[in-house]
Design an enzyme around this catalytic site. Structure first.
Site, PDB file in Angstrom:
ATOM      1  N   ILE A  71       0.822  -1.200   0.000  1.00 46.26           N
ATOM      2  CA  ILE A  71       0.000   0.000   0.000  1.00 46.26           C
ATOM      3  C   ILE A  71       0.867   1.266   0.000  1.00 46.26           C
ATOM      4  O   ILE A  71       0.505   2.274  -0.593  1.00 46.26           O
ATOM      5  CB  ILE A  71      -1.014  -0.035   1.183  1.00 46.26           C
ATOM      6  N   CYS A  72       2.059   1.184   0.620  1.00 48.48           N
ATOM      7  CA  CYS A  72       2.888   2.385   0.658  1.00 48.48           C
ATOM      8  C   CYS A  72       3.454   2.705  -0.728  1.00 48.48           C
ATOM      9  O   CYS A  72       3.640   3.872  -1.076  1.00 48.48           O
ATOM     10  CB  CYS A  72       3.997   2.261   1.702  1.00 48.48           C
ATOM     11  N   THR A  73       3.693   1.672  -1.515  1.00 48.28           N
ATOM     12  CA  THR A  73       4.131   1.906  -2.900  1.00 48.28           C
ATOM     13  C   THR A  73       3.029   2.610  -3.682  1.00 48.28           C
ATOM     14  O   THR A  73       3.261   3.594  -4.377  1.00 48.28           O
ATOM     15  CB  THR A  73       4.473   0.570  -3.592  1.00 48.28           C
TER      16      THR A  73
END
Lengths: 576, 451
Positions: B226-228
């Site tokens: 999700i951080c990507t």
């Protein structure tokens, strides 16, 4: 005990809604304030072919849509193969058969109906196959193959590809000879022939072609990362980073490619230009990367360590391609050479010039990185690719000039596809069907070296092939197939096929053949060269896959024989 | 769920008297099966001793056997065709889907005018028209909506599904039936394809390895962190995921994303394109957007033909014993020449569905429950995403319903070893799991407490 119905299935298979048929674009309700972006909502045709375009793309589809396929012999197997070619959208098909439909035909062939009984089978099957795709044209030709071969040979050479399904062995060979000879003449078309034979659970597919080029084998990876020999802009970029002044965020987002290029460059500098060679050096190299880690869990460094082996795998033209460059047809090209041969010839010149490397590919795998670092790196590769492409095109233009061809003879799209993916091409050189049928060519050695191994299904398949060959000779002698009569005792036919097989094996009269041959003969004659609908469907799928590969010049086709043994649900391929 | 039983009289045939007499003489002509009869009347060198052949075998195939086909899509259309031609005359088919235009490049029983109609109904009618004398009974609905008694009526089940969870369900159901009563052992023949590749397998519930035994062979779905997606997009796929996972719910609130609605895809495509432009990422296209959000798997007629033929070939062999059936897995790879690999996939003793042994999960002594749950969701042999955990005292952690979630949420931060003794087992359920799994925990001491 199974629990309640999995609710997850809803997400996995959402109920399909009827998609609207109009392709109008309405962007007026775009909710955000971004600038208008052109939409390429697919048209009806693209939607119909969506699931296959994801395999062979528009270039493959274009080839398919200009293909004209002839089916000689109208049986279940041949029609199943055509079905799988009409659906993805070939241009045209013709079915050649003089026969009238029987109830036995209807019972095995889905592309017939009881109403068809008594009517020309080619007409009937064309009718039912055409229903599958309104974009495909089909026509019957109600005539004998043997007479047409004599009276109108040019009929056959007007097709892109010919399928021969269970036709009489002698005529099969005549057809194969016609196509083989045609491809030998200067500028003559090289029309692939796919010959099918099946009996009960046993099937065989043979492909005859003189030469076939694969422009995209779809290899798993197309990256040429050049870690061992980075191009100057890549090395400069990697060396310009100042790790010591970076904050931890920046440090943990340097792409692994950059980390490895940097480490390799530093290593070479202090060791007279040499890369790590011994396992000790390799371990030390990895250790040097580990030491640069700021803390234990920097993902980019973990990736760099896992990918470190790429530093000592040499950037070079792949082995298979090197072999192709040595081929006479690539070394000595002329105006009648194929595009791929000219491109390979040019590649050979390209790599003869320093740095003696294949063109850089513009693709980059995903890796842990910040967006800017990644995009920057990607642009370095793209730029290098552009430079290499320009250099390649320059050479190509000279090469074309030398053989009196104009610039632009090879479409830009094809040149670019080649330069992006030089590892993904191939050339197949075929053999004449007659050689393998007559036990001449490559099959001779394989017969000599044959040894049955019960744990190796391919040895059973090989014996099955010989049983089929012997049965074909039986047919030529008797004008009927062994086991074709609906009787229990087939021992007489089997004995005679065994005698023929002995001859193929080069055995003396009193010598016994191995049990495996006796068994294979028994299974082949059991089927009596009748059609099992399941075998027909299986082979129809195999044949269509191969036809698609041949027509699109994508993926690597069979070279040149596969035996399918559906008693044991296995297969084996051979080059005869 | 609709269960429509159509009779076996083909439409439009009876209207013409010449064709009806043609049909009658065709149906009375027993020699039409001459080709198949050769292998049903005669024994082959590898045929089982017990094979009798002849009329009894043919009668069983043609008048007594009852076969269920799950899925009337790419594989299903082919399977129905093959079974009908092979001589199975009482065929039932279940499918919950309706026909879409993108099906037409391979689902050859459907035409443009059928778009929007039930796959099961259209396929059944088509096969009965084309192969008179065969009865195909369609069910438009979900397999999970049928009681176990429904499945008891069949001799063989052939599955041509594109859904993992549906496969897990039918597999578990058939294994359970066989476990409770060995008379209820129904062979399950399962096929699957992707591009030029595919596989066919024969599952004899409780006897051979089952679908769940091989769940770890599945390639895990590509999941982007999700951080990507949120912070460091690099690929066009990241931009598309951003649009569908983060932006859609933010902008559309409770309106559910329908990936079959072209307007929804259009919206995602616009959003993803804008984001890609902002980050200078190239390659967002409509086709890619649709492919990513629908998880589209390339599919062609020829591969489906091969795999479906193999499945039906096994059905014929099982129903008649005319040849040994596949033991138990065949892979077909057509990308690079023609390659098959036939092998015996072995039973997994700790398979949650058919194995007897309980599964062991290793856990660090200093792991929190949350960390432990994360380790479960990463397991290839479980393939779960939202597990509920229970133990002797009741719920350990349940993501739903809300009141249980609230009550058990505090456990997430507790140390697992404070909650559970080593001997104490836990029970795991998950929307993707067709059964509940008993887990025993083994503590390993390697890791130090987290800071």
């Amino acid at each position: 005990m199974p629990s309640s119905p999995p609710s997850g299935s809803d997400q996995e298979r959402r109920p399909t809604k009827i998609t609207k048929m109009d392709d109008s674009i309405d962007v007026t309700h775009a909710t955000t304030g971004t600038a208008e972006i052109p939409s390429y909502r697919p048209d009806a045709k693209t939607r119909r072919y969506d699931r296959q375009l994801r395999l062979w793309a528009s270039a493959g589809q274009r080839s398919l849509e200009s293909a004209r396929v002839l089916l000689v012999g109208c049986d279940a197997t041949g029609c199943q193969a055509l079905k799988n070619l009409v659906l993805p959208g070939i241009s045209h098909f013709t079915i050649l058969s003089p026969h009238l439909t029987t109830s036995q035909d209807v019972a095995t062939n889905f592309f017939l109906h009881p109403d068809s009984v008594g009517s020309p089978i080619a007409e009937q099957s064309v009718k039912y196959l055409k229903e599958l795709n309104p974009a495909v044209d089909g026509s019957p030709r109600v005539e004998e193959l043997s007479s047409l071969l004599v009276s109108e040979p040019e009929f056959f050479t007007s097709f892109t590809l010919i399928l021969a399904s269970n036709i009489e062995p002698a005529f099969e060979l005549q057809l194969a000879d016609l196509l083989w000879d045609t491809s030998a003449s200067v500028g003559g078309p090289d029309i692939p022939l796919i010959a099918i034979r099946n009996s009960g659970f046993i099937g065989r597919v043979e492909i005859q072609l003189r030469e076939h080029s694969v422009v995209d084998t779809h290899p798993d990876t197309t990256h040429t990362l050049r870690l061992d020999e980075p191009f100057p802009s890549l090395e400069e970029h990697a060396r310009s980073l100042d790790l010591s002044t970076m904050d931890s965020m920046e440090h943990s987002h340097i792409p692994w490619v950059v980390l490895l290029v940097r480490a390799a460059s530093l290593w070479k500098e202090s060791r007279g230009g040499k890369l790590p060679g011994t396992s000790e050096e390799k371990a030390r190299f990895k250790k040097s990367i580990k030491e640069d880690m700021m803390k234990g869990d920097e993902e980019n460094y973990e990736e760099a360590l896992a990918q470190a082996y790429r530093v000592w795998s040499k950037s070079e033209v792949p082995w298979e391609i090197k072999q192709l460059l040595e081929d006479e047809s690539v070394k000595n090209i002329s105006s009648s050479s194929k595009n791929l041969q000219i491109l390979l010839h040019t590649l050979s010149l390209f790599t003869s010039i320093a740095p003696h490397l294949p063109p850089t590919s513009p693709s980059l795998p995903d890796m842990h990185s910040s967006t800017t670092s990644y995009v920057h790196l990607q642009n370095l590769y793209k730029k290098e690719y552009q430079t290499d492409l320009a250099r390649f095109k320059q050479l190509l233009s000279e090469v074309l000039g030398n053989i009196d061809l104009e610039d632009g003879t090879i479409p830009d799209e094809e040149v670019e596809g080649f330069v992006k993916n030089v590892g993904g091409v191939g050339i197949i050189k075929g053999t004449p069907l007659r050689a393998s049928k007559e036990g001449k060519g490559l099959i001779t050695e394989q017969i000599k070296e044959y040894q049955y191994d019960e744990y190796d299904g391919s040895t059973t398949c090989f014996a099955m092939h010989l049983a089929l060959l012997a049965s074909e000779q039986f047919f030529i002698a008797h004008k009927r197939w062994p086991g074709a009569k609906a009787q229990q005792d087939m021992s007489e036919d089997n004995r005679e096929v065994e005698e023929i097989l002995k001859g193929i094996l080069g055995k003396k009269n009193l010598e016994e053949v191995d049990d495996i041959f006796v068994e294979c003969i028994a299974e082949v004659t059991r089927g009596g060269f009748g059609t099992l609908p399941t075998t027909a469907a299986f082979l129809g799928g195999v044949v269509a896959q191969e036809a698609i590969k041949l027509v699109t010049n994508q993926y690597t086709p069979l070279d040149n024989t596969v035996i399918v043994n559906l008693v044991k649900s296995e297969s084996a391929k051979f080059k005869f | 769920m609709t269960a429509a039983v159509l009779n076996g009289v083909p439409n439009g045939i009876a209207s013409s008297s010449s064709s009806s007499s043609k049909l009658a003489s065709y149906l009375s002509d027993e020699t039409r099966f001459a080709s198949i009869d050769k292998i049903l009347d005669r024994k082959g060198p590898w045929t089982d001793e017990r094979f009798e052949g002849g009329q009894g075998t043919k009668d069983f195939l043609r008048t007594q056997s009852k076969i269920l086909v799950i899925g009337a899509g790419g594989l299903g259309c082919e399977i129905l065709q093959n079974l009908a031609l092979t001589g199975f005359n009482d065929i039932h088919v279940i499918d919950m889907d309706t026909i879409d235009i993108s099906n037409l490049n391979r689902q050859f029983l459907f035409r443009e005018v059928d778009v929007g109609k039930s796959k099961a109904l259209v396929a059944a009618e088509f096969v009965m028209n084309r192969v008179p004398g065969v009865k195909v009974t369609p069910y438009h609905g979900k397999i999970q909506d049928h009681p176990i008694s429904f499945y008891e009526q069949f001799n063989i089940v052939v599955a041509g599904l594109d859904s993992i969870s549906a496969r897990r369900w039918i597999n578990a159901t058939l294994v359970q039936m066989a476990q409770e009563d060995e008379e209820q052992l129904k062979p399950l023949i399962d096929g699957g394809t992707e591009g030029f590749k595919g596989q066919a397998r024969v599952i004899l519930p409780t006897v051979t390895s089952c679908y769940e035994c091989s769940i770890d062979m599945l390639t895990p779905p590509t999941a982007f962190p999700i951080c990507t997606i949120a912070n460091t997009p690099r690929l066009p796929e990241h931009c598309i995921e951003w649009a569908s996972v983060l932006e859609w719910p933010k902008v559309h609130k409770d309106k559910k994303l329908d990936t079959d609605d072209p307007d929804h895809i259009e919206w995602l495509y616009q959003q993803a394109s804008a984001r890609a432009a902002q980050f200078k990422i190239e390659g967002v296209t409509w086709a890619l957007t649709q492919g990513v959000v629908k998880n589209i798997i390339p599919a062609i007629a020829s591969t489906n033909a091969i795999i479906a033929a193999s499945c039906c070939n096994e059905a014929l062999k099982i129903a008649t014993a005319c040849a040994p059936y596949l033991n138990n897995y065949m892979m077909y790879v057509g990308n690079d020449s023609v390659y098959t690999y036939t092998f015996e996939h072995e039973k997994r003793p700790e398979c949650p569905v058919c194995g007897g042994e309980s599964l062991t999960a290793e856990a660090g002594r200093y792991w929190t429950l949350e960390r432990f749950i994360e380790s479960l969701t990463n397991r290839q042999d479980l393939q779960i995403s939202k597990p509920s955990l229970s133990y002797s005292k009741g719920a350990l952690f349940w993501p739903s319903p809300p009141d249980v979630f609230e009550a058990t949420k505090p456990n997430l931060d507790k140390l697992l070893s404070d909650l559970l003794d080593e001997e104490e087992g836990i029970v795991v359920t998950d929307p993707a799991l067709p059964v509940s799994v008993n887990l025993s925990i083994k503590y390993v001491d390697a890791e130090e407490p987290a800071q």
